[in-house]
Design a protein around this motif. Structure first.
Motif, short mmCIF file in Angstrom:
data_model
loop_
_atom_site.label_atom_id
_atom_site.label_comp_id
_atom_site.label_asym_id
_atom_site.label_seq_id
_atom_site.Cartn_x
_atom_site.Cartn_y
_atom_site.Cartn_z
N VAL A 8 0.84 -1.19 0.00
CA VAL A 8 0.00 0.00 0.00
C VAL A 8 0.88 1.25 0.00
CG1 VAL A 8 -1.69 1.31 1.36
CG2 VAL A 8 -1.98 -1.15 1.05
N ALA A 9 1.97 1.21 0.76
CA ALA A 9 2.90 2.35 0.77
C ALA A 9 3.51 2.57 -0.61
CB ALA A 9 3.99 2.13 1.82
N MET A 10 3.89 1.49 -1.27
CA MET A 10 4.45 1.62 -2.63
C MET A 10 3.44 2.23 -3.60
SD MET A 10 6.91 -1.67 -3.47
CE MET A 10 5.57 -2.55 -4.16
N ILE A 11 2.21 1.77 -3.52
CA ILE A 11 1.18 2.31 -4.40
C ILE A 11 0.94 3.78 -4.11
CG2 ILE A 11 -1.28 2.18 -4.99
CD1 ILE A 11 -1.03 -0.88 -4.54
N GLY A 12 0.84 4.12 -2.83
CA GLY A 12 0.63 5.53 -2.45
C GLY A 12 1.78 6.43 -2.89
N LEU A 13 3.01 5.99 -2.69
CA LEU A 13 4.16 6.79 -3.11
C LEU A 13 4.23 6.91 -4.63
CD1 LEU A 13 6.90 5.51 -0.64
CD2 LEU A 13 5.79 7.74 -0.65
N SER A 14 3.85 5.86 -5.34
CA SER A 14 3.83 5.92 -6.80
C SER A 14 2.81 6.92 -7.30
CB SER A 14 3.53 4.54 -7.39
OG SER A 14 4.53 3.63 -7.06
N ILE A 15 1.63 6.91 -6.71
CA ILE A 15 0.59 7.87 -7.10
C ILE A 15 1.04 9.29 -6.79
CG2 ILE A 15 -1.75 8.67 -6.57
CD1 ILE A 15 -2.50 5.69 -6.20
N PHE A 16 1.63 9.49 -5.62
CA PHE A 16 2.12 10.82 -5.24
C PHE A 16 3.22 11.29 -6.20
CE2 PHE A 16 4.59 13.80 -2.57
CZ PHE A 16 3.57 14.71 -2.30
N SER A 17 4.10 10.38 -6.62
CA SER A 17 5.17 10.72 -7.57
C SER A 17 4.58 11.12 -8.92
CB SER A 17 6.11 9.55 -7.76
OG SER A 17 6.73 9.21 -6.56
N LEU A 18 3.55 10.39 -9.36
CA LEU A 18 2.90 10.73 -10.62
C LEU A 18 2.23 12.10 -10.56
CD1 LEU A 18 1.35 7.30 -11.62
CD2 LEU A 18 3.20 8.52 -12.78
N ILE A 19 1.63 12.39 -9.43
CA ILE A 19 0.98 13.71 -9.26
C ILE A 19 2.02 14.81 -9.34
CG2 ILE A 19 -0.23 15.19 -7.62
CD1 ILE A 19 -1.76 12.64 -6.73
N GLN A 20 3.15 14.63 -8.64
CA GLN A 20 4.21 15.64 -8.67
C GLN A 20 4.79 15.79 -10.08
OE1 GLN A 20 7.16 14.81 -5.69
NE2 GLN A 20 6.14 16.16 -4.22
N ALA A 21 4.98 14.68 -10.77
CA ALA A 21 5.52 14.75 -12.13
C ALA A 21 4.53 15.41 -13.08
CB ALA A 21 5.87 13.36 -12.63
N SER A 22 3.23 15.23 -12.85
CA SER A 22 2.23 15.82 -13.75
C SER A 22 2.11 17.33 -13.58
CB SER A 22 0.87 15.17 -13.53
OG SER A 22 0.35 15.53 -12.26
N ILE A 33 10.32 11.70 -3.28
CA ILE A 33 9.45 10.57 -2.94
C ILE A 33 9.83 9.33 -3.75
CG2 ILE A 33 7.05 9.78 -3.04
CD1 ILE A 33 7.59 11.73 -0.81
N ILE A 34 10.37 9.53 -4.95
CA ILE A 34 10.77 8.40 -5.78
C ILE A 34 11.87 7.60 -5.09
CG2 ILE A 34 11.87 7.76 -7.97
CD1 ILE A 34 10.30 10.02 -9.27
N LEU A 35 12.77 8.28 -4.40
CA LEU A 35 13.83 7.59 -3.67
C LEU A 35 13.25 6.68 -2.59
CD1 LEU A 35 16.87 7.25 -3.35
CD2 LEU A 35 16.84 9.17 -1.77
N ALA A 36 12.26 7.19 -1.86
CA ALA A 36 11.62 6.37 -0.83
C ALA A 36 10.90 5.18 -1.46
CB ALA A 36 10.64 7.21 -0.03
N ASN A 37 10.26 5.41 -2.60
CA ASN A 37 9.56 4.34 -3.30
C ASN A 37 10.54 3.25 -3.76
OD1 ASN A 37 7.56 2.87 -4.53
ND2 ASN A 37 7.35 4.24 -6.28
N LEU A 38 11.67 3.64 -4.30
CA LEU A 38 12.68 2.67 -4.73
C LEU A 38 13.20 1.86 -3.56
CD1 LEU A 38 14.70 4.84 -7.28
CD2 LEU A 38 13.17 2.94 -7.80
N CYS A 39 13.43 2.52 -2.43
CA CYS A 39 13.91 1.82 -1.24
C CYS A 39 12.90 0.79 -0.76
CB CYS A 39 14.24 2.81 -0.13
SG CYS A 39 15.68 3.83 -0.47
N ILE A 40 11.63 1.16 -0.76
CA ILE A 40 10.59 0.22 -0.34
C ILE A 40 10.50 -0.95 -1.31
CG2 ILE A 40 8.10 -0.05 -0.02
CD1 ILE A 40 8.05 2.75 1.17
#
Length: 169
Positions: free
Chosen positions: A6-20, A30-37
């Protein structure tokens, strides 16, 4: 494990929002945290699978004194080998991303899919070469040969069985 997914999905969505909204990809922390997870989940999953296989090996040895447990050890080795390559490559990606080495990060991002494929090929090659399990517990081995009037298909798991055109013998 569900919490990490769930954390990975949430961080991915947040990263997409920031990139958009126009953020530079390499500046999204946030991408760094997502990669670590993601690397952590992969490592945890591999450890759990290896632990379960070794626990089953131990139980089988307790039940049957003469049990050949080399199959379990070989499967654990295959899991560790395939996970090791991906984890090392992903750690290089994380370090490069954290240090803002954009060219190395880009190279790693572009080739991570190939590394995942190579990890799977490790398992396929080991099984294809006959080192995927011990001698008498090998997977079904097919070999075809032609004689002067019959085609014979040998299928063996511990014994050979000849099948001739429409009849069993």
């Amino acid at each position: 494990m569900i919490t990490l997914y769930v954390a990975m999905i949430g961080l991915s969505i947040f990263s997409l929002i920031q990139a958009s909204i126009g953020a530079v990809f390499y500046n999204i922390n946030i991408i760094l945290a997502n990669l670590c997870i993601q690397v952590g989940v992969t490592a945890i999953y591999s450890i759990l699978v290896a632990h379960r296989l070794l626990a089953m090996r131990r139980q089988m040895k307790q039940v049957m004194a003469q049990y050949d447990s080399s199959t379990y050890a070989t499967v654990v080795l295959m899991v560790v080998e395939s996970d090791g390559l991906y984890s090392v490559f992903a750690i290089i990606l994380i370090v490069a991303f954290a240090l803002h080495l954009n060219s190395v990060s880009t190279l790693c991002f572009l080739s991570i899919g190939s590394v995942q494929g190579i990890a799977q090929l490790f398992i396929i090659l080991r099984v294809a070469r006959g080192r995927g399990s011990s001698g008498y517990t090998r997977m079904v081995k097919l070999s075809c040969r032609s004689t002067h009037d019959h085609s014979i298909l040998k299928v063996g798991i511990g014994h050979n069985r000849k099948i001739k055109r429409g009849t069993d013998s």
